[in-house]
Design a protein around this motif. Structure first.
Motif, mmCIF file in Angstrom:
data_model
loop_
_atom_site.group_PDB
_atom_site.id
_atom_site.type_symbol
_atom_site.label_atom_id
_atom_site.label_comp_id
_atom_site.label_asym_id
_atom_site.label_seq_id
_atom_site.Cartn_x
_atom_site.Cartn_y
_atom_site.Cartn_z
ATOM 1 N N ASP A 144 0.808 -1.217 0.000
ATOM 2 C CA ASP A 144 0.000 0.000 0.000
ATOM 3 C C ASP A 144 0.843 1.270 0.000
ATOM 4 O O ASP A 144 0.330 2.363 0.230
ATOM 5 C CB ASP A 144 -0.959 0.010 1.188
ATOM 6 C CG ASP A 144 -0.236 -0.059 2.539
ATOM 7 O OD1 ASP A 144 1.017 -0.162 2.537
ATOM 8 O OD2 ASP A 144 -0.916 -0.017 3.577
ATOM 9 N N VAL A 145 2.138 1.157 -0.291
ATOM 10 C CA VAL A 145 2.993 2.339 -0.428
ATOM 11 C C VAL A 145 2.608 3.159 -1.660
ATOM 12 O O VAL A 145 2.844 4.368 -1.723
ATOM 13 C CB VAL A 145 4.482 1.927 -0.504
ATOM 14 C CG1 VAL A 145 4.789 1.196 -1.802
ATOM 15 C CG2 VAL A 145 5.402 3.136 -0.346
ATOM 16 N N VAL A 146 1.986 2.515 -2.668
ATOM 17 C CA VAL A 146 1.651 3.198 -3.919
ATOM 18 C C VAL A 146 0.399 4.061 -3.718
ATOM 19 O O VAL A 146 -0.637 3.579 -3.264
ATOM 20 C CB VAL A 146 1.407 2.183 -5.049
ATOM 21 C CG1 VAL A 146 1.085 2.909 -6.353
ATOM 22 C CG2 VAL A 146 2.626 1.272 -5.225
ATOM 23 N N VAL A 147 0.496 5.342 -4.084
ATOM 24 C CA VAL A 147 -0.660 6.230 -3.965
ATOM 25 C C VAL A 147 -1.693 5.838 -5.027
ATOM 26 O O VAL A 147 -1.346 5.303 -6.088
ATOM 27 C CB VAL A 147 -0.257 7.709 -4.135
ATOM 28 C CG1 VAL A 147 0.727 8.128 -3.046
ATOM 29 C CG2 VAL A 147 0.357 7.967 -5.506
ATOM 30 N N PRO A 148 -2.987 6.079 -4.782
ATOM 31 C CA PRO A 148 -4.039 5.628 -5.708
ATOM 32 C C PRO A 148 -3.884 6.139 -7.130
ATOM 33 O O PRO A 148 -4.187 5.419 -8.093
ATOM 34 C CB PRO A 148 -5.325 6.179 -5.063
ATOM 35 C CG PRO A 148 -5.002 6.279 -3.606
ATOM 36 C CD PRO A 148 -3.557 6.671 -3.550
ATOM 37 N N GLN A 149 -3.379 7.392 -7.311
ATOM 38 C CA GLN A 149 -3.238 7.934 -8.667
ATOM 39 C C GLN A 149 -2.146 7.211 -9.453
ATOM 40 O O GLN A 149 -2.189 7.136 -10.680
ATOM 41 C CB GLN A 149 -2.921 9.429 -8.619
ATOM 42 C CG GLN A 149 -3.988 10.266 -7.938
ATOM 43 C CD GLN A 149 -3.707 10.404 -6.439
ATOM 44 O OE1 GLN A 149 -3.075 9.544 -5.825
ATOM 45 N NE2 GLN A 149 -4.181 11.489 -5.853
ATOM 46 N N GLY A 150 -1.132 6.742 -8.765
ATOM 47 C CA GLY A 150 -0.088 5.943 -9.388
ATOM 48 C C GLY A 150 1.012 6.705 -10.095
ATOM 49 O O GLY A 150 2.191 6.391 -9.947
ATOM 50 N N TRP A 151 0.662 7.730 -10.879
ATOM 51 C CA TRP A 151 1.628 8.385 -11.773
ATOM 52 C C TRP A 151 1.411 9.893 -11.820
ATOM 53 O O TRP A 151 0.313 10.374 -11.556
ATOM 54 C CB TRP A 151 1.483 7.833 -13.191
ATOM 55 C CG TRP A 151 1.559 6.349 -13.257
ATOM 56 C CD1 TRP A 151 0.519 5.468 -13.049
ATOM 57 C CD2 TRP A 151 2.706 5.561 -13.523
ATOM 58 N NE1 TRP A 151 0.959 4.174 -13.183
ATOM 59 C CE2 TRP A 151 2.301 4.198 -13.470
ATOM 60 C CE3 TRP A 151 4.041 5.847 -13.803
ATOM 61 C CZ2 TRP A 151 3.179 3.138 -13.693
ATOM 62 C CZ3 TRP A 151 4.908 4.795 -14.036
ATOM 63 C CH2 TRP A 151 4.484 3.463 -13.973
ATOM 64 N N LEU A 163 -3.311 6.094 -18.100
ATOM 65 C CA LEU A 163 -2.478 4.901 -17.988
ATOM 66 C C LEU A 163 -2.717 4.003 -19.204
ATOM 67 O O LEU A 163 -3.849 3.783 -19.615
ATOM 68 C CB LEU A 163 -2.847 4.139 -16.715
ATOM 69 C CG LEU A 163 -2.007 2.908 -16.381
ATOM 70 C CD1 LEU A 163 -0.610 3.313 -15.932
ATOM 71 C CD2 LEU A 163 -2.691 2.067 -15.307
ATOM 72 N N LYS A 164 -1.659 3.502 -19.812
ATOM 73 C CA LYS A 164 -1.786 2.653 -20.994
ATOM 74 C C LYS A 164 -2.378 1.293 -20.618
ATOM 75 O O LYS A 164 -1.998 0.694 -19.603
ATOM 76 C CB LYS A 164 -0.426 2.441 -21.666
ATOM 77 C CG LYS A 164 0.224 3.704 -22.196
ATOM 78 C CD LYS A 164 -0.593 4.327 -23.319
ATOM 79 C CE LYS A 164 0.120 5.537 -23.899
ATOM 80 N NZ LYS A 164 -0.667 6.234 -24.920
ATOM 81 N N LYS A 165 -3.285 0.811 -21.422
ATOM 82 C CA LYS A 165 -3.918 -0.486 -21.199
ATOM 83 C C LYS A 165 -3.218 -1.533 -22.062
ATOM 84 O O LYS A 165 -3.695 -1.902 -23.134
ATOM 85 C CB LYS A 165 -5.408 -0.427 -21.537
ATOM 86 C CG LYS A 165 -6.152 0.731 -20.912
ATOM 87 C CD LYS A 165 -6.137 0.672 -19.384
ATOM 88 C CE LYS A 165 -6.983 1.796 -18.799
ATOM 89 N NZ LYS A 165 -6.859 1.885 -17.333
ATOM 90 N N LEU A 166 -2.090 -2.008 -21.605
ATOM 91 C CA LEU A 166 -1.338 -2.998 -22.366
ATOM 92 C C LEU A 166 -1.780 -4.407 -22.000
ATOM 93 O O LEU A 166 -2.103 -4.697 -20.853
ATOM 94 C CB LEU A 166 0.165 -2.854 -22.097
ATOM 95 C CG LEU A 166 0.816 -1.514 -22.450
ATOM 96 C CD1 LEU A 166 2.317 -1.580 -22.200
ATOM 97 C CD2 LEU A 166 0.537 -1.125 -23.893
ATOM 98 N N GLN A 167 -1.767 -5.282 -22.986
ATOM 99 C CA GLN A 167 -2.063 -6.687 -22.779
ATOM 100 C C GLN A 167 -0.750 -7.463 -22.637
ATOM 101 O O GLN A 167 0.342 -6.951 -22.895
ATOM 102 C CB GLN A 167 -2.884 -7.230 -23.949
ATOM 103 C CG GLN A 167 -4.197 -6.507 -24.177
ATOM 104 C CD GLN A 167 -5.120 -6.577 -22.965
ATOM 105 O OE1 GLN A 167 -5.249 -7.633 -22.333
ATOM 106 N NE2 GLN A 167 -5.745 -5.454 -22.624
ATOM 107 N N GLU A 168 -0.887 -8.710 -22.233
ATOM 108 C CA GLU A 168 0.299 -9.546 -22.029
ATOM 109 C C GLU A 168 1.165 -9.597 -23.289
ATOM 110 O O GLU A 168 2.393 -9.496 -23.216
ATOM 111 C CB GLU A 168 -0.130 -10.954 -21.614
ATOM 112 C CG GLU A 168 1.018 -11.908 -21.356
ATOM 113 C CD GLU A 168 1.756 -11.626 -20.063
ATOM 114 O OE1 GLU A 168 2.899 -12.111 -19.921
ATOM 115 O OE2 GLU A 168 1.194 -10.920 -19.199
#
Length: 207
Positions: free
Chosen positions: A142-149, A180-185
């Motif tokens: 949970d160190v990552v803030v909700p916005q992320g970037w 945020l980019k929606k990349l697939q595998e």
């Protein structure tokens, strides 16, 4: 006791493959680029130090073009320290590219990000335009803030930030930035494949 190992360069004989468990700290200095450190199946490097992060890391590479193969580094995690006493969120990465054609970026695969004390942090911010950072199969606390970037005044459409198959409390994307980019595998494979860091063919020139 910390061991010191001589790092081989491209023109020297290849390193003998390591086996079993090695209790040591490994550091590749800045003036020793293009190193391949290869272990046998089951090779583990462990260094159980618990001081500050910059002094206790099991593995550190300051040089460019480093590859580790068939090795597990125990204790190698990203441990985030509080910034400004924890009153302000920090940044784990700050990355930029000069153009969209530049084949560079930060790619993190199968790691762990944890917090120290009251630390909280963004996964990254744009240091320049066309910043690229990809987290793949990573455990986020949970160190990552909700916005992320943070875009930091760069054009959001030029930024390539992605979180793919990540897990843990910090991986919730419900409040993450909309750009945020929606990349697939399959999209991530070109970045996690060894060819991504071999653009100039330096791996083929290893002894």
């Amino acid at each position: 006791m910390e061991d010191t190992y001589r790092v081989m360069t491209q023109r020297q004989p290849p390193l003998e493959k390591m086996s079993h468990v090695m209790h040591t700290k490994v550091k590749v200095p800045r003036d020793k680029p293009c190193i391949v450190l290869e272990g046998n199946a089951g090779t583990i490097i462990s260094w159980n130090a618990y001081t500050t992060v910059d002094k206790s890391a099991t593995f550190t590479s300051e040089a460019d073009n480093f590859v580790a193969k068939n090795i597990v580094f125990k204790g190698c995690i990203i441990s985030v320290l509080p910034f400004n006493g924890g009153r302000v969120a920090g940044f784990i990465t700050a990355r930029g590219r000069k153009s969209a054609e530049e084949m560079t970026g930060f790619v993190f695969k199968a790691g762990t990000v944890v917090k120290n004390g009251n630390a909280h942090s963004y996964l990254g911010r744009a240091y320049r335009a066309y910043s690229r950072v990809i987290w793949h199969d990573t455990e986020f606390s949970d160190v990552v803030v909700p916005q992320g970037w943070q875009a930091c005044n760069q054009h959001e459409e030029n930024l390539e930030y992605a979180e793919v198959k990540c897990h843990g409390p910090g991986s919730n994307l419900s409040k993450c930035v909309r750009w945020l980019k929606k990349l697939q595998e399959q999209d991530v494979q070109k970045f996690t494949d060894i060819s991504y860091i071999d653009q100039d063919g330096w791996l083929a020139n290893q002894p």
